[in-house]
Write an enzyme that holds these catalytic residues in place. Sequence first.
Site: not given
Length: 402
Positions: A296, A145-147
């Site tokens: 990120w 999730t979301e890097l």
Amino acid sequence: MKTVCLYFQVHQPWRLKTYRFFNIGKDHNYLDDLTNRAIMQKIARECYLPMNSLLLKLIKENKGAFRVSFSLTGTVVEQFKLYAPEVLDSFRELVKTGCVELLCETYSHSLAALSSKEDFTEQVKAHMAMLKKEFGVKPKAFRNTELIYSDEIGAMVGELGFKTILAEGAKHVLGWKSPDYVYASAGDQSLRVLLRNYKLSDDIAFRFSNQGWDEYPLTADKYAQWVSEAEGEVVNLFMDYETFGEHQKSTTGIFDFMKALPKALLNQGIKFSTVSETAAEYQPVAVIHCPHVMSWADEERDITAWLGNDLQNEAFAKIYELKDKVRSLKSEDFNYVWNFMQTSDHFYYMATKWLSDGDVHSYFNPYGSSYEAFINYMNVLSDFQIEVEKALEAKKSRKKSK
């Protein structure tokens, strides 16, 4: 030959309806069906359908030389099935070309990796089962999730059998090193790490339509030149799929840019590879050490967008406190609610910091303030908790009566 690895995140959360204190104990339908339907159908019309059609055309025109990777969350696939089945069909058509790789992630785009290994593993396995059922694929690469990434998360992902993971090419982690190479994870050195080139990714995702940008307007040929000048072997371009037609409207010329990009890059002698192909082709140049969690999001590339204040941390703690009770019920209905309540967007709406990419993410934020988001979430969670306790009591009663 330099390689471009193009990856898109496809995600939509289940949005909660306005749920007041007086609803607790009376109303057990938590989702805003009208809003969820309207948003999904709008994005399908403006992004998913035209972009999938364009990618399919580019794959065929370039005879397989154009390749791309996606991750589709469980929640977005659920919404495709309910509100836009033609989108799901178009993704299946892309996968059948053999030029599109689907990555695994957490089923409900959750922060489970920050909760416990058990929660994380459960979410990942649920996502793998969904990919098998809907697309007939077994994923080899992973994006959290979301890097969100750390050495510890890398170790968990390696244990689950994945060969590659995506992460942010954050300066505070890389130091002098370039994101444009393949790395090995310090958590599991057999796990390959592909790092996002955030400058080149954000040139498309955030700056493309900014008329105040000194590189405006961005053409495919200009961009291809920048990629060719990147110092390393691999340029990882990772972004939200909603960049195309939503964050960057069709009137900005974003679809025309994307239509011209493959040829412009191929003409520079740059090839396209999927995530797994990229990781397999290049040897890691070094081990990447990331003792602290990164993502990120925003300039800090940390997790404060989701767990940066007391509201977020309280809500996060409360939902995971219910884990064992929900699990013991072995109920599809309770598991379904438990899953969509974990989605990271709910915590993102509670953020009190100003994010550099806040304009993009607030586009679909249904709340007027972080406090309003918190109260609404906690009201729903309170009712859910009451229903869980009732179900547990009923289960005990049935056992006693036997």
